[in-house]
Design an enzyme around this catalytic site. Structure first.
Site, PDB file in Angstrom:
ATOM      1  CE  LYS A  80      -3.821   1.944   2.799  1.00 28.16           C
ATOM      2  NZ  LYS A  80      -4.657   1.714   4.001  1.00 28.16           N
ATOM      3  CB  SER A 155      -8.135   3.351   3.050  1.00 33.57           C
ATOM      4  OG  SER A 155      -7.246   2.817   4.000  1.00 33.57           O
ATOM      5  CB  SER A 179      -8.129   0.506   5.993  1.00 30.95           C
ATOM      6  OG  SER A 179      -8.906   1.667   5.829  1.00 30.95           O
TER       7      SER A 179
HETATM    8  N1  GLN Z   1     -13.131   3.568   6.670  1.00 22.41           N
HETATM    9  C1  GLN Z   1     -12.495   4.048   7.852  1.00 22.41           C
HETATM   10  C2  GLN Z   1     -12.192   5.525   7.712  1.00 22.41           C
HETATM   11  O1  GLN Z   1     -12.530   6.064   6.726  1.00 22.41           O
HETATM   12  C3  GLN Z   1     -11.267   3.244   8.139  1.00 22.41           C
HETATM   13  C4  GLN Z   1     -10.067   3.681   7.406  1.00 22.41           C
HETATM   14  C5  GLN Z   1      -8.840   2.919   7.777  1.00 22.41           C
HETATM   15  O2  GLN Z   1      -8.898   1.889   8.435  1.00 22.41           O
HETATM   16  N2  GLN Z   1      -7.703   3.472   7.390  1.00 22.41           N
HETATM   17  O3  GLN Z   1     -11.608   6.120   8.555  1.00 22.41           O
END
Ligand code: GLN
Length: 487
Positions: A80, A155, A179
């Site tokens: 990532k 994400s 994420s």
């Molecule tokens: N969807 C969650 C957010 O928008 C989690 C994001 C993540 O785990 N980086 O914060």
């Protein structure tokens, strides 16, 4: 399609270690597959064809001399693009970090390099890991390999889509509120969020420092265990890293848990909380574990309904502070202006996307004098209650089972203008981060429309071996993870 790309990391290691395939052949097969699919998928931000092939050939040469750095020496993975290295551009899906290359290497990437693994490319993500759909990226959207008109989740959507599409056997993601697990579920692959502190955050660009954790995305639990073994461990450069030994995660897989008690949290399986199909598949999955001797018990996590609110107060507060460093002076993008103040303002206004700005505003607000007590402090108190909920639940069970996401992948664009709906889709994953626990998502079937779903398993701190053993037992009994999207 080369048959090599349908193999798991462990199978590839066997082939290479037995001399039946070279590291170059393996790496090339995945690169070719990626070249073929990327036009439609957009999982990668960059592919390192030349460098990766060179590294794979180096690995072949070293292996021929008996200098094998690990079982995974010369095998490919994707990363990532939120982990820094002098060898990679790290933009975190943001215009503000355009062209940024860090002068130092993230600890996890150092470990991957020491194991001899080959980074074939960096994967797309929501900007600064803020999002659940991979649509908030300056590099454009990533499609779900099971239905190209749908989101891959986020994400770490690029990592999950790449693994699901057989563009790479395994990938690294990060998980602040789901994420790793949510995109893994929506793409039909395995995702593991380790215990907070299990994996070093040094060189992981911070979103919300008290929640962020790096972890593996793979097609099998066995592969996830292998990659966790590579990246886990104490790091003096991360003060929140735990100074505890790393167990042999692969060995733990062959230690099937006996007398396992699976807790089903009442609040997570309420009928209005998730799609009926999601709950059905979860209950089916639990029945598979029961057939292997597990006992189910009902548990309660009463503060679950406050999880999303507490999470979005705490993560935005931390983000507003962490992201203040992007001022146009030190990193990446700078806008021209007559005065310093104007330069700051313009660089941030033009450099950040809408969701990141929304969070910086929210976070600044909840930390401001007069609101701190009502919002930030309150959220921290709720966080403690949520942690205690889990502690109490684990007095009566060994793992907790829930759906990973309340529904399957949704159509691209559907929730971009509805942040609240987007946030609510994180309801099953965020409490795990607030409590610092490890959790695993394994593929547990499909909706009637053919979209993958995930089963989430949660364990007490540092009980990754238990989680992996349960996940592996489940995968031995099912073949959901063998299904491949038609591309
Ligand atoms: N969807 C969650 C957010 O928008 C989690 C994001 C993540 O785990 N980086 O914060």
């Amino acid at each position: 399609m080369s048959t090599l790309v349908s193999r798991s990391l462990c199978e590839l290691a066997q082939l290479v270690n037995a001399g039946k395939a070279s590291c170059r052949e393996v790496t090339e097969a995945f690169l070719d597959r990626s070249d073929q699919l990327e036009g439609r998928l957009g999982a990668f931000v960059s592919l390192r064809r030349e460098e990766a092939l060179r590294e794979a050939e180096d690995a072949d040469r070293l292996r021929a001399r008996g200098e094998v750095r690990s079982r995974w020496h010369g095998l490919p993975l994707a990363v990532k693009e939120i982990l820094v290295s002098p060898n990679l551009e790290t933009t975190c899906g943001s215009r503000i970090l355009r062209g940024f290359r860090a002068p130092y290497e993230a600890t996890v990437l150092g470990r991957v390099r020491e194991a001899g693994m080959v980074v074939i490319g960096t994967t797309n993500m929501d900007e600064f890991a803020m999002g659940s759909s991979c649509e908030n990226s300056a590099h454009g959207v990533t499609a779900n390999p099971w239905d190209l008109s749908r989101v891959p989740g986020g994400s770490s959507g690029g990592s999950a889509a790449a693994v699901a599409a057989r563009e790479v056997p395994v990938a690294l993601g990060t998980d602040t509120g789901g994420s790793i697990r949510q995109p893994a579920a929506l793409c039909g692959v395995v995702g593991l969020k380790p215990t907070y502190g299990r994996v070093s955050r040094y060189g992981l660009v911070a979103f919300a420092s008290s929640l962020d954790q790096v972890g593996p995305i793979a097609r099998t639990v066995e592969d996830a265990a292998s990659l966790l073994g590579v990246i886990a461990g104490h790091d003096p450069r991360d003060s929140t890293s735990m100074d505890v030994g790393v167990p042999d995660y692969a060995a733990a897989l062959d230690d099937p848990p006996t007398g396992l008690r699976v807790g089903i949290p009442r609040e997570f399986v309420a009928e209005d909380g998730a799609d009926p199909e999601v709950l059905e598949r979860m209950h089916d999955a639990v029945r598979v574990l029961e057939a292997k001797g597990a006992k189910t018990v009902e548990v309660s996590l009463p503060h679950t309904p406050y999880g999303v609110a507490a999470y979005y107060l705490i993560c935005t507060a931390e983000a507003s502070s962490n992201l203040s460093r992007y001022d146009g002076v030190k990193y990446g993008f700078r806008s021209e202006a007559a005065t310093l103040d104007e330069m700051y303002k313009r660089s941030r206004s033009e450099g950040f996307g809408a969701e990141v700005k929304r969070r910086i505003l929210l976070g600044t607000f909840v930390l401001s004098a007069g609101y701190y007590d009502a919002y930030y402090r309150k959220a921290q108190q709720v966080r403690t209650l949520i942690r205690q909920d889990f502690q109490r639940a684990f007095e009566n069970c060994d793992v907790i089972a829930t759906p990973t996401s309340p529904g399957p992948a949704w159509p691209l664009g559907e929730r971009v203008n509805d942040p609240l709906k987007m946030y609510l889709s994180d309801v099953f994953t965020v409490t795990v981060n607030l409590a610092g626990l490890p959790a695993l998502s394994v593929p547990c079937g499909f909706t009637s429309a053919g979209l993958p779903l995930g089963l989430q398993l949660i364990a007490p701190p540092l009980e990754e071996p238990r989680l992996l053993a349960v996940g592996h037992t489940y995968q031995r009994e099912t073949d959901w993870h063998q299904a491949a999207p038609e591309l």
